[in-house]
Design an enzyme around this catalytic site. Sequence first.
Site, PDB file in Angstrom:
ATOM      1  N   GLN A  48       0.824  -1.223   0.033  1.00 25.92           N
ATOM      2  CA  GLN A  48      -0.090  -0.164   0.159  1.00 25.92           C
ATOM      3  C   GLN A  48       0.761   1.416  -0.174  1.00 25.92           C
ATOM      4  O   GLN A  48       0.479   2.070  -0.750  1.00 25.92           O
ATOM      5  CB  GLN A  48      -0.800  -0.020   1.126  1.00 25.92           C
ATOM      6  CG  GLN A  48      -1.981  -0.808   1.076  1.00 25.92           C
ATOM      7  CD  GLN A  48      -3.195  -0.543   0.057  1.00 25.92           C
ATOM      8  OE1 GLN A  48      -3.301   0.598  -0.298  1.00 25.92           O
ATOM      9  NE2 GLN A  48      -4.186  -1.233  -0.271  1.00 25.92           N
ATOM     10  N   SER A  78      12.102  -1.867   2.468  1.00 23.00           N
ATOM     11  CA  SER A  78      11.525  -0.654   2.286  1.00 23.00           C
ATOM     12  C   SER A  78      12.289   0.240   1.876  1.00 23.00           C
ATOM     13  O   SER A  78      11.892   1.240   0.813  1.00 23.00           O
ATOM     14  CB  SER A  78      11.015  -0.320   3.464  1.00 23.00           C
ATOM     15  OG  SER A  78      12.007  -0.291   4.590  1.00 23.00           O
ATOM     16  N   GLN A 110       2.192  -2.699  13.999  1.00 24.80           N
ATOM     17  CA  GLN A 110       3.546  -1.534  14.274  1.00 24.80           C
ATOM     18  C   GLN A 110       2.693  -0.252  14.505  1.00 24.80           C
ATOM     19  O   GLN A 110       3.466   0.973  14.885  1.00 24.80           O
ATOM     20  CB  GLN A 110       4.334  -1.787  13.018  1.00 24.80           C
ATOM     21  CG  GLN A 110       5.122  -2.861  12.753  1.00 24.80           C
ATOM     22  CD  GLN A 110       5.891  -2.879  11.543  1.00 24.80           C
ATOM     23  OE1 GLN A 110       6.161  -1.692  11.051  1.00 24.80           O
ATOM     24  NE2 GLN A 110       6.196  -3.941  11.073  1.00 24.80           N
ATOM     25  N   HIS A 132      -6.244   2.107   7.287  1.00 22.53           N
ATOM     26  CA  HIS A 132      -7.035   0.983   8.162  1.00 22.53           C
ATOM     27  C   HIS A 132      -7.152   1.664   9.430  1.00 22.53           C
ATOM     28  O   HIS A 132      -6.214   2.096  10.059  1.00 22.53           O
ATOM     29  CB  HIS A 132      -6.629  -0.321   8.147  1.00 22.53           C
ATOM     30  CG  HIS A 132      -7.378  -1.352   8.786  1.00 22.53           C
ATOM     31  ND1 HIS A 132      -8.597  -1.579   8.938  1.00 22.53           N
ATOM     32  CD2 HIS A 132      -6.978  -2.250   9.584  1.00 22.53           C
ATOM     33  CE1 HIS A 132      -9.121  -2.599   9.453  1.00 22.53           C
ATOM     34  NE2 HIS A 132      -8.016  -2.979  10.327  1.00 22.53           N
ATOM     35  N   GLU A 221     -12.834 -10.182   6.156  1.00 26.69           N
ATOM     36  CA  GLU A 221     -11.594 -10.762   6.026  1.00 26.69           C
ATOM     37  C   GLU A 221     -11.556 -12.020   6.811  1.00 26.69           C
ATOM     38  O   GLU A 221     -11.125 -13.137   6.054  1.00 26.69           O
ATOM     39  CB  GLU A 221     -10.179  -9.891   6.202  1.00 26.69           C
ATOM     40  CG  GLU A 221     -10.312  -9.657   7.816  1.00 26.69           C
ATOM     41  CD  GLU A 221      -9.344  -8.283   7.881  1.00 26.69           C
ATOM     42  OE1 GLU A 221      -8.882  -7.889   6.823  1.00 26.69           O
ATOM     43  OE2 GLU A 221      -8.747  -8.121   8.866  1.00 26.69           O
TER      44      GLU A 221
END
EC number: 1.1.1.86
Length: 491
Positions: A48, A78, A110, A132, A221
């Site tokens: 994302q 990353s 995290q 989210h 989910e």
Amino acid sequence: MANYFNTLNLRQQLAQLGKCRFMGRDEFADGASYLQGKKVVIVGCGAQGLNQGLNMRDSGLDISYALRKEAIAEKRASWRKATENGFKVGTYEELIPQADLVVNLTPDKQHSDVVRSVQPLMKDGAALGYSHGFNIVEVGEQIRKDITVVMVAPKCPGTEVREEYKRGFGVPTLIAVHPENDPKGEGMAIAKAWAAATGGHRAGVLESSFVAEVKSDLMGEQTILCGMLQAGSLLCFDKLVAEGTDPAYAEKLIQFGWETITEALKQGGITLMMDRLSNPAKLRAYALSEQLKEIMAPLFQKHMDDIISGEFSSGMMADWANDDKKLLTWREETGKTAFETAPQYEGKIGEQEYFDKGVLMIAMVKAGVELAFETMVDSGIIEESAYYESLHELPLIANTIARKRLYEMNVVISDTAEYGNYLFSYACVPLLKEFMTTLQTGDLGKAIAEGAVDNAQLRDVNEAIRSHAIEQVGKKLRGYMTDMKRIAVAG
């Protein structure tokens, strides 16, 4: 910190659960202009993080990535992804103080550590963004009152967010403003500009709430999107092999069957999926789905109840504190199942064969989609939100199984989704054991023989399928997305 949802009174809970408004295209006439000239710093460069950042940069925004010092020093994935794509990368201390919008796109577990690290560095009046709302709603994270808190939640994996943008379109998106953190009343303007920058406004945007997004996302989910596919895969494979089917063929029928079946679902809902069957097979799939709904309804309701109460989140966060012991154990056990370790089938299975020999799988999809939708709506979630968190995302998850079986699904989804998936599937498999013994020839692995069909029964079944609430709202939303895509491509 206390679960935010549980601090609300019943009236407030119902208001936030039921917040859902389909926004008009004209509301995005200004595109991403509200954020142009401002500094947007993304924390995290996963699927994302990277793909939203690419879209936002292509939409004219100033994007950079704040990573932990060790991630930069050790040149972790990353750091590599951000630098290889030409983005400015720096530490929290270097980038956060200048940011007008800090977007937290790290994994759920995290979030608390990230927010505790970045919040003291954020300038007065800055904004904090999520995709989210778990950290706000379930963890109950307290954000400084001068900070605006918004959410833009694409209803697709990050790779799809990018691919649809490159096609000149976008993916359906939920946006929200945290009611406790909108000091200047600019939260909606920020969220709209962010959504437009990702391309979401071209596919349809729902104005929602942090609460509605979290509760519906967790329910979808855990049940139909991941839990039902995992339980169905394990049950169907074991049944086929027990009946004498070649394990390699059985594995392929299931692995690629979900994707083939749900592609019809994507194009025309449950109606089209069922229309791919012969009339005798359709009647049988309908009957099986009704049996499955009766058996599984209490399990779906328990998951919804535990999500609403916070019981699910508290259990999962306890596992976080225990180094993910349950999650890692379940992951290892799934990897050792007969379905996951079965040999590959080198032969070809035709598209229609997946339908003809997968009547039970179609019944499972129908039952799971309808149950998830019905249970969410019964809990106060608006139909549009329930649709996006059940039927809409299912083909995307099925595609991950087609790539590398359940392993790939559980790698791609979040740890939160994976944990909920295991909770559901570990309960669902034994729940359906007796039902699996009642199956007839033609339900799975063999096609149903042609035979006489009662016209009145077929008429009534067709009407029942088409009149279900998820088919009504789905037809409207799919039609809107088709119209929007046509306009976007023409433009």
